[in-house]
Design a protein around this motif. Structure first.
Motif, PDB file in Angstrom:
ATOM      1  N   PHE A 103      20.731  12.214 -10.528  1.00  0.00           N
ATOM      2  CA  PHE A 103      21.539  12.623 -11.126  1.00  0.00           C
ATOM      3  C   PHE A 103      22.075  14.709 -11.057  1.00  0.00           C
TER       4      PHE A 103
ATOM      5  N   LYS B 125      27.040   2.185 -15.551  1.00  0.00           N
ATOM      6  CA  LYS B 125      28.393   1.829 -15.390  1.00  0.00           C
ATOM      7  C   LYS B 125      29.114   2.571 -14.280  1.00  0.00           C
ATOM      8  N   TYR B 126      27.817   2.740 -13.381  1.00  0.00           N
ATOM      9  CA  TYR B 126      27.893   2.860 -11.248  1.00  0.00           C
ATOM     10  C   TYR B 126      28.832   1.736 -10.812  1.00  0.00           C
TER      11      TYR B 126
ATOM     12  N   ASP C  41      27.750   3.491 -22.504  1.00  0.00           N
ATOM     13  CA  ASP C  41      28.593   3.812 -23.315  1.00  0.00           C
ATOM     14  C   ASP C  41      29.085   2.366 -23.670  1.00  0.00           C
TER      15      ASP C  41
ATOM     16  N   LYS D 134      32.139  11.769 -28.626  1.00  0.00           N
ATOM     17  CA  LYS D 134      32.598  12.062 -27.604  1.00  0.00           C
ATOM     18  C   LYS D 134      33.497  12.427 -27.351  1.00  0.00           C
ATOM     19  N   TYR D 135      34.946  13.110 -28.210  1.00  0.00           N
ATOM     20  CA  TYR D 135      35.879  13.007 -29.102  1.00  0.00           C
ATOM     21  C   TYR D 135      36.361  14.958 -29.237  1.00  0.00           C
TER      22      TYR D 135
ATOM     23  N   SER E 286      15.294   1.980 -21.910  1.00  0.00           N
ATOM     24  CA  SER E 286      16.487   1.585 -20.933  1.00  0.00           C
ATOM     25  C   SER E 286      17.552   1.800 -20.611  1.00  0.00           C
ATOM     26  N   LEU E 287      18.674   1.886 -20.138  1.00  0.00           N
ATOM     27  CA  LEU E 287      19.040   2.685 -19.050  1.00  0.00           C
ATOM     28  C   LEU E 287      20.784   2.072 -19.505  1.00  0.00           C
ATOM     29  N   ILE E 288      21.432   2.486 -20.776  1.00  0.00           N
ATOM     30  CA  ILE E 288      22.490   1.944 -21.538  1.00  0.00           C
ATOM     31  C   ILE E 288      23.600   3.120 -21.584  1.00  0.00           C
TER      32      ILE E 288
ATOM     33  N   PRO F 188      30.681   6.291 -27.701  1.00  0.00           N
ATOM     34  CA  PRO F 188      29.200   6.129 -27.394  1.00  0.00           C
ATOM     35  C   PRO F 188      29.547   4.549 -27.818  1.00  0.00           C
ATOM     36  N   THR F 189      27.700   4.884 -27.669  1.00  0.00           N
ATOM     37  CA  THR F 189      27.155   3.439 -27.991  1.00  0.00           C
ATOM     38  C   THR F 189      26.512   3.465 -29.370  1.00  0.00           C
TER      39      THR F 189
ATOM     40  N   ILE G  63      25.741   7.818 -29.688  1.00  0.00           N
ATOM     41  CA  ILE G  63      24.836   8.441 -29.383  1.00  0.00           C
ATOM     42  C   ILE G  63      25.510   7.487 -27.741  1.00  0.00           C
ATOM     43  N   THR G  64      25.947   8.663 -27.012  1.00  0.00           N
ATOM     44  CA  THR G  64      26.610   9.181 -25.735  1.00  0.00           C
ATOM     45  C   THR G  64      25.828   9.556 -24.783  1.00  0.00           C
ATOM     46  N   GLU G  65      27.139   9.561 -23.778  1.00  0.00           N
ATOM     47  CA  GLU G  65      25.848   9.981 -22.683  1.00  0.00           C
ATOM     48  C   GLU G  65      25.744  10.996 -21.995  1.00  0.00           C
TER      49      GLU G  65
ATOM     50  N   ASN H 295      36.173  12.454 -20.344  1.00  0.00           N
ATOM     51  CA  ASN H 295      35.030  12.648 -20.309  1.00  0.00           C
ATOM     52  C   ASN H 295      34.061  13.416 -19.410  1.00  0.00           C
ATOM     53  N   PRO H 296      32.595  13.882 -20.306  1.00  0.00           N
ATOM     54  CA  PRO H 296      32.685  14.452 -19.645  1.00  0.00           C
ATOM     55  C   PRO H 296      31.571  13.801 -18.054  1.00  0.00           C
ATOM     56  N   VAL H 297      31.343  14.108 -17.089  1.00  0.00           N
ATOM     57  CA  VAL H 297      30.443  13.163 -16.148  1.00  0.00           C
ATOM     58  C   VAL H 297      28.933  13.821 -15.937  1.00  0.00           C
ATOM     59  N   LEU H 298      29.179  12.257 -16.511  1.00  0.00           N
ATOM     60  CA  LEU H 298      27.094  12.498 -17.045  1.00  0.00           C
ATOM     61  C   LEU H 298      26.461  11.059 -16.629  1.00  0.00           C
ATOM     62  N   PRO H 299      25.818  10.806 -17.119  1.00  0.00           N
ATOM     63  CA  PRO H 299      24.744   9.280 -16.452  1.00  0.00           C
ATOM     64  C   PRO H 299      24.583   8.557 -17.797  1.00  0.00           C
ATOM     65  N   PRO H 300      24.211   7.525 -17.452  1.00  0.00           N
ATOM     66  CA  PRO H 300      24.015   6.387 -18.243  1.00  0.00           C
ATOM     67  C   PRO H 300      22.735   7.363 -19.534  1.00  0.00           C
ATOM     68  N   GLN H 301      22.773   6.799 -21.044  1.00  0.00           N
ATOM     69  CA  GLN H 301      22.037   7.625 -21.869  1.00  0.00           C
ATOM     70  C   GLN H 301      20.604   6.916 -21.771  1.00  0.00           C
ATOM     71  N   TYR H 302      19.468   7.553 -22.012  1.00  0.00           N
ATOM     72  CA  TYR H 302      18.320   6.409 -21.442  1.00  0.00           C
ATOM     73  C   TYR H 302      17.516   6.771 -22.840  1.00  0.00           C
ATOM     74  N   ILE H 303      16.968   5.691 -23.138  1.00  0.00           N
ATOM     75  CA  ILE H 303      16.217   5.307 -24.340  1.00  0.00           C
ATOM     76  C   ILE H 303      14.958   5.320 -23.909  1.00  0.00           C
TER      77      ILE H 303
END
Lengths: 374, 386
Positions: free
Chosen positions: A270, A34-35, A299, B39-40, A295-297, A283-284, B301-303, B282-290
């Motif tokens: 980070f 997202k950046y 929202d 996230k709400y 993978s980096l996913i 959210p995703t 699932i969120t950030e 929105n919180p300041v967080l990186p994308p999710q990592y699976i």
């Protein structure tokens, strides 16, 4: 740090990003989902307490303006200082067109730089993704009494090839810079000081250096300031012991992104917050039957298919039976049922239709231009 | 105040509720600040409805545990409510003359802030509550209010007959004019339940608020006092039939269900609607990592999340970590909670910052979910005690 002003050159003359920079400038290139590259640079300044930042643009800055807006998302909407986006000033009698080099860019924005009452300047390029803590280097710069400090790394691109154009600093054992040369070919050099395109100096010195060099027709900060004045000015190099990835071609872009899948690197990158534009994405949603691995996913995605070793920006849809591996998928890309995507960079708003196969190779990434329908 | 500040409609959002039926979830925060949907927070829904309906002036009445709620709303910028004229204003109880006074009831809360409403000289005032999950265009309701030349319009939902005795029920004539209001009737005559969303013509409301304040026996409540009085006095009170998803998330069961409902597009609310976005801070967080070996089914699932284990039919809030071999099923993991290796979480709500230790199993598959049992809320003490 309230005496420090940050200047970011949002473009790079040497960037060869194929279609990726056709509609945007280097600093607004999406990275790590997202950046944009500039998010890391701005966050580095803000996290270090520097809230007076000028971003110098040259061309294709529409996407950058769209992204930065008022600077609010980086906490840079300020009455004093804050974010300034400087677009090329043209005067019929004097300046015209695009900048002829970094010195020309600085000179044409000198009117704005002079207005700030900052004492120091940190000048940064846009081709290196980093969220640096400037506190320590600033202290070291002041303590060393150097006229100019250049930051360098010994570890660029994970020890892989470095493309042409990246500066190499030659320093003696006191850290004094005595020469600079430009990497002339895509090479894998060991044991050199790769310039991070970050320079620290007094604002008054920058103003003088720029005015002097420009008055005799010089254009390039590297050659016409750092190299030319290496013998006269007290210039120091400071090593930053982190891993850096620079982005000036598609291969480097792929590498810089994929590195975020490495846990250790991600944790460091980070450790301090990275701010970006807020899109209010949901959210995703992971649907029954999806398979996601390493993978980096971001929202706002909807995943019903398979995603492996990939990076997804906001709002990407991967439908049932679709297969995405080793790829970078940018915002709002739709990957329809049964499509197969491997070693691909898909720019924003792309649609990959049902059953289509788009396959690159580890050594060559296929690039799909913005808003294409495959 | 400048004339430019005149607004046709302003909204007053009642956000002072304690929500004690939510137990631990509202121990330190007000109900509208409870996290919802990945996230709400609950209050994001009425605030987003307002801005999406073109209402840009909102008073938020707070009383119980207001710190987090006040900080969350801040300048209102996330909802585009930082305005030169209007925007969002937090209205806590305040000291008047020598006496301080709490809000005694919903109507009293509005009464005490009549001077705020008057600043904007509105024609209509929308009264909302901060504990419902739904999407509604209040503008349509105001149009309806105008059409009916109503003094008060109440949004109603057609509920199943067996549930009707849990709600405030509106008995209406053919033209939807309300002739009777019954609070939780044992034998309901109608199935039109009040959603707690009212449109008032300001002049009328002012009159009734002032009258109500003088009545020493009144509870100063909209449902108990103001609306029944208006009906008895033959004012034009109309029901506005609402169609769509609406849920009062006043209990743990309802909150859990409403969360699960968003996973099912046909059943719940569609939060992924670009024409009706739900805004939030929105919180300041990186994308999710699976990670490798993760298995995820039907989940939001969120950030900031890292998932390496098994997640099925669950909602993960920002910064949640699910380690290898862990199992999370039918659960809600609040911000920054962690589920360690081989731990199992079923039918549970795991509170913020809580860690479910390695190998521990929490929650179980209930036979039936009621208001009191079925879904377990875990806070710090319990998980550590086994």
């Amino acid at each position: 740090m309230d005496r420090v002003m940050g200047i970011i050159l949002a473009y790079s003359d040497r960037a060869a990003m194929r279609e990726l920079t056709k509609v945007r400038t280097l600093a607004s290139l999406p990275v790590a989902g997202k950046y944009r590259i500039i998010d890391f640079l701005l966050s580095g300044f803000v996290n270090s307490g520097i809230y007076d930042i000028s971003v110098i643009t040259n061309n294709n800055y529409h996407s950058l303006m769209d992204h930065l807006e008022s600077g609010k998302n980086w906490d840079l909407m300020r009455k004093t200082g804050g974010l300034r986006l400087l677009t090329p000033l043209s005067r019929a009698d004097y300046f015209t067109g695009e900048y002829k080099g970094t010195l020309d860019a600085l000179n044409r924005n000198l009117y704005s730089i002079k207005k700030s009452d900052a004492e120091y300047i940190i000048l940064s390029g846009s081709s290196i993704v980093c969220n640096l803590d400037y506190g320590e280097v600033m202290e070291e710069h002041i303590k060393s009494k150097a006229d100019l400090t250049a930051l360098y790394t010994r570890s660029l691109n994970g020890g892989k090839t470095v493309p042409r154009g990246v500066g190499v600093l030659k320093t003696n054992k006191d850290g004094r810079i005595y020469d600079l040369y430009i990497n002339e070919d895509d090479v894998k050099l060991q044991d050199v000081n790769w310039c991070l395109e970050i320079f620290i100096m007094k604002k008054s010195l920058l103003e003088t250096l720029v005015a002097d060099a420009v008055s005799v027709g010089m254009t390039d900060f590297y050659m016409d300031v750092v190299k030319r004045l290496a013998a006269t000015l007290n210039m120091k190099g400071i090593e930053v012991t982190e891993q850096f990835f620079e982005i000036s071609d598609v291969k480097g872009y792929m590498r810089a992104n994929m590195n975020f899948l490495n846990e250790e690197y991600r944790r460091k990158a980070f450790k301090r917050p990275v701010f970006t534009k807020i899109k209010d994405s949901v959210p995703t949603l992971y649907r029954e039957g999806c398979y996601v691995s390493n993978s980096l996913i971001s929202d706002g995605c909807k995943i019903e298919g398979t995603v492996i070793n990939s990076i997804l920006s906001r709002g990407v849809r991967v439908e049932q039976g679709a297969f995405v591996t080793d790829s970078i998928i940018m915002q709002n890309t739709d990957i329809k049922q049964g499509a197969n995507v491997r070693y691909v960079i898909s720019d924003k708003n792309v649609i990959i239709r049902e059953g289509r196969e788009v396959t690159g190779h580890e050594k060559y990434t296929v690039l799909i231009e913005k808003s294409t329908i495959v | 105040m400048n004339k430019i500040s005149k607004k046709e409609t302003i909204a007053m959002l009642l956000a002072g509720g304690q929500g004690n039926r939510l137990g631990k979830l509202t121990k330190t925060i007000a109900k509208p600040a409870v996290a919802f949907g990945g996230k709400y927070r609950i209050i994001d829904f009425p605030l987003s409805n307002c801005i999406n309906s073109g209402i840009d002036t909102i008073g938020v009445l707070t009383q119980y545990q207001p710190l987090e709620l006040n900080a969350y709303i801040g300048s209102g910028q996330p909802w585009d409510l930082d305005r030169l004229y209007g925007g969002v204003t937090i209205l806590p109880p305040y000291v008047k003359g020598s006496l301080g006074e709490w809000y005694k009831g919903t109507a009293n809360a509005i009464y005490q802030n009549m001077h705020f409403i008057s600043l904007y000289e509105p024609t209509y005032v929308v009264i909302l509550s901060g504990d419902h999950i739904y999407k509604a265009n209040y503008q349509l309701m105001i149009e309806y209010h105008k059409e009916k030349k109503a003094d008060c319009t109440i949004a109603v939902l057609d509920v199943p007959l067996q549930d009707a005795s849990r709600f405030g029920i509106m008995n209406v004539k053919d033209d939807l004019r309300i002739y009777e209001f019954e609070e939780k009737p044992k034998e309901p005559k109608s199935t039109l339940a009040s959603m707690g969303v009212y449109v008032f013509t300001w002049e009328k409301l002012k009159e009734y608020l002032e009258k109500d304040e003088k009545d020493k026996d009144s509870h100063n409540d909209f449902g108990k006092n103001i609306i029944p009085k208006m009906i008895v006095s033959k004012e034009r009170v109309y029901a506005y039939p609402y169609k769509g998803y609406w849920k009062d998330v006043g209990t743990v069961k309802a909150l859990w269900e409403a969360n699960m409902d968003i996973l099912d597009k046909d059943k719940g609310i569609d939060i992924d609607d670009y024409r009706w976005k739900i805004y939030s801070r929105n919180p300041v967080l990186p994308p999710q990592y699976i990670g490798e070996g993760a298995e995820i089914k039907n989940s939001f699932i969120t950030e900031g999340c890292t998932v390496e284990g098994f997640v099925d039919h669950s909602i993960l809030f920002p910064g949640v970590i699910v380690k290898k071999g862990a199992r999370v099923v039918n659960s809600i993991l609040m911000p920054r909670s962690r589920v360690e290796e081989e731990a199992v979480v079923e039918y549970s709500i795991i509170m913020e910052d809580l860690t479910v230790p390695k190998g521990i199993k929490v929650g179980e598959v209930p036979e039936i979910i009621t208001d009191d049992e079925g879904i377990t809320v875990y806070s710090e003490e319990e998980v550590n005690n086994g």
